[in-house]
Design a protein around this motif. Structure first.
Motif, short mmCIF file in Angstrom:
data_model
loop_
_atom_site.label_atom_id
_atom_site.label_comp_id
_atom_site.label_asym_id
_atom_site.label_seq_id
_atom_site.Cartn_x
_atom_site.Cartn_y
_atom_site.Cartn_z
N ILE A 78 0.82 -1.20 0.00
CA ILE A 78 0.00 0.00 0.00
C ILE A 78 0.86 1.26 0.00
CG2 ILE A 78 -1.62 1.36 1.39
CD1 ILE A 78 -2.92 -1.32 2.23
N ALA A 79 1.91 1.27 0.82
CA ALA A 79 2.77 2.45 0.90
C ALA A 79 3.43 2.76 -0.45
CB ALA A 79 3.83 2.25 1.97
N GLU A 80 3.74 1.72 -1.22
CA GLU A 80 4.34 1.93 -2.53
C GLU A 80 3.35 2.60 -3.48
OE1 GLU A 80 7.28 -1.44 -3.78
OE2 GLU A 80 5.63 -2.38 -2.68
N PHE A 81 2.10 2.15 -3.42
CA PHE A 81 1.07 2.77 -4.27
C PHE A 81 0.87 4.23 -3.89
CE2 PHE A 81 -0.56 -1.71 -4.87
CZ PHE A 81 -0.37 -1.74 -6.24
N ILE A 82 0.83 4.52 -2.59
CA ILE A 82 0.63 5.91 -2.17
C ILE A 82 1.81 6.77 -2.60
CG2 ILE A 82 0.35 7.43 -0.18
CD1 ILE A 82 -1.08 5.12 1.25
N ASN A 83 3.01 6.25 -2.49
CA ASN A 83 4.19 7.00 -2.93
C ASN A 83 4.13 7.27 -4.44
OD1 ASN A 83 6.93 8.13 -2.48
ND2 ASN A 83 7.53 6.44 -3.82
N THR A 84 3.70 6.26 -5.20
CA THR A 84 3.57 6.44 -6.65
C THR A 84 2.50 7.47 -6.97
OG1 THR A 84 4.29 4.17 -7.09
CG2 THR A 84 3.03 5.26 -8.82
N LEU A 85 1.37 7.41 -6.27
CA LEU A 85 0.31 8.40 -6.44
C LEU A 85 0.84 9.81 -6.18
CD1 LEU A 85 -2.64 9.48 -6.56
CD2 LEU A 85 -2.88 8.75 -4.17
N ASP A 86 1.63 9.96 -5.13
CA ASP A 86 2.19 11.26 -4.79
C ASP A 86 3.06 11.79 -5.94
OD1 ASP A 86 3.11 13.51 -3.48
OD2 ASP A 86 4.34 12.41 -2.04
N LEU A 103 -8.47 0.08 1.80
CA LEU A 103 -7.33 0.97 1.64
C LEU A 103 -6.43 0.50 0.49
CD1 LEU A 103 -5.80 3.43 2.65
CD2 LEU A 103 -4.62 1.96 4.29
N ALA A 104 -6.22 -0.80 0.38
CA ALA A 104 -5.42 -1.33 -0.73
C ALA A 104 -6.09 -1.02 -2.07
CB ALA A 104 -5.24 -2.83 -0.57
N CYS A 105 -7.41 -1.14 -2.12
CA CYS A 105 -8.14 -0.83 -3.35
C CYS A 105 -7.91 0.60 -3.78
CB CYS A 105 -9.64 -1.08 -3.13
SG CYS A 105 -10.69 -0.41 -4.46
N TRP A 106 -8.10 1.55 -2.86
CA TRP A 106 -8.05 2.95 -3.26
C TRP A 106 -6.64 3.44 -3.50
CZ3 TRP A 106 -11.83 4.68 -5.66
CH2 TRP A 106 -13.12 4.26 -5.34
N ALA A 107 -5.67 2.93 -2.75
CA ALA A 107 -4.28 3.32 -3.02
C ALA A 107 -3.87 2.84 -4.41
CB ALA A 107 -3.36 2.74 -1.95
N ARG A 108 -4.20 1.60 -4.72
CA ARG A 108 -3.85 1.04 -6.03
C ARG A 108 -4.60 1.77 -7.15
NH1 ARG A 108 -5.71 -4.92 -8.32
NH2 ARG A 108 -3.84 -5.37 -9.57
N ARG A 109 -5.90 1.91 -7.01
CA ARG A 109 -6.70 2.48 -8.09
C ARG A 109 -6.30 3.93 -8.38
NH1 ARG A 109 -8.56 3.92 -11.96
NH2 ARG A 109 -6.96 2.41 -12.52
N GLN A 110 -6.08 4.71 -7.33
CA GLN A 110 -5.74 6.11 -7.57
C GLN A 110 -4.31 6.27 -8.10
OE1 GLN A 110 -7.98 8.72 -7.60
NE2 GLN A 110 -9.24 6.89 -7.56
N ALA A 111 -3.42 5.36 -7.74
CA ALA A 111 -2.08 5.40 -8.32
C ALA A 111 -2.14 5.16 -9.82
CB ALA A 111 -1.18 4.36 -7.65
N HIS A 112 -2.93 4.18 -10.25
CA HIS A 112 -3.03 3.92 -11.69
C HIS A 112 -3.84 4.98 -12.41
CE1 HIS A 112 -0.84 0.20 -11.73
NE2 HIS A 112 -1.56 -0.29 -10.74
#
Length: 246
Positions: A3-11, A111-120
């Motif tokens: 999850i933290a990786e997805f959030i970092n990518t989103l950022d 949380l995993a769903c939204w971190a991943r989806r918003q990163a992509h």
């Protein structure tokens, strides 16, 4: 990916999107989204960011539609977009791992769903902003691209909404050539596609190429790197696979 990786990518991706949009100008055409200008891209992506933020922050357990698009342009629109992106990143970072809210796709947790989806979501639209600006496109990490292919094939197009259908059953294979065992078999029929990992059985058509190029081509942002066999399933994907908001 964690999850933290997805959030970092989103950022990172959200800031790249804003920078490219600022360089292009809000009136620039977006060639990867025919009919859109950069202002449309910012309004849409900013609205989606705020929509996801509200679902997580307010722990909403049922679907709600996105908000109205703002009547803003120029620097005011860029500021509005940046503020919404920052709020989304901060909300996902601070959210408890077991937060309960409505999910757009299956995942181990909301949380995993939204971190991943918003990163992509943000990465694909960052590419749109860069297409409007022109010049060099920022790279997409191989493992992130592989995850995005999986989300698209086994998430979005497993839903009843998928329009990728054909009366005559066909088999489409997707193969990343820069990773081991990164293969998907997509069974097309009059029902939504059914995708499984692996390359068991014959395929009518195969789309292959490096993961990042495959990712963007399956999202209809680039031509397919390589197509072998009967091209009809690849053409069907190109024609019918677009994801429409709502």
């Amino acid at each position: 990916m964690e999850i933290a990786e997805f959030i970092n990518t989103l950022d990172i991706e959200g800031r790249l999107l804003a920078a490219a949009a600022a360089e292009a100008g809000t009136g620039a055409e977006v060639p990867t989204c025919p009919g859109w200008q950069v202002r449309d891209l910012l309004r849409h992506t900013g609205m989606v960011h705020r929509w996801a933020t509200g679902l997580v922050a307010e722990a909403r357990t049922s679907y709600r539609p996105g908000g109205e698009l703002p009547d803003l342009d120029g620097e005011d629109l860029l500021t509005w977009y940046r503020e919404g992106h920052r709020r989304l990143v901060d909300t996902l970072t601070a959210a408890p791992p077991d937060v309960q809210c409505w999910q757009v796709l299956p995942a181990p947790s909301a949380l995993a769903c939204w971190a991943r989806r918003q990163a992509h979501e943000t990465t694909v639209h960052r590419v749109d902003a860069e297409a409007a600006r022109g010049g060099t496109r920022a790279e997409i990490a191989r493992d992130f691209a592989l995850d995005g292919i999986d989300e698209l094939l086994r998430g979005f197009h497993a839903r009843r909404k998928s329009a990728v259908r054909t009366e005559e059953p066909r088999v489409l294979r997707v193969r990343a050539t820069d990773a081991d065992d990164a293969v998907w078999t997509v069974r097309l029929s009059a029902e939504p596609p059914v995708t499984e990992r692996g390359d068991a059985g014959a395929a009518d058509c195969e789309i292959g190429g490096p993961a990042a190029a495959l990712y963007l081509s399956l999202w209809n942002r680039l031509p397919f790197p390589e197509v072998s066999g009967d091209s009809a399933p690849a053409d069907l994907w190109r024609e019918k696979s677009g994801i429409v908001w709502g």
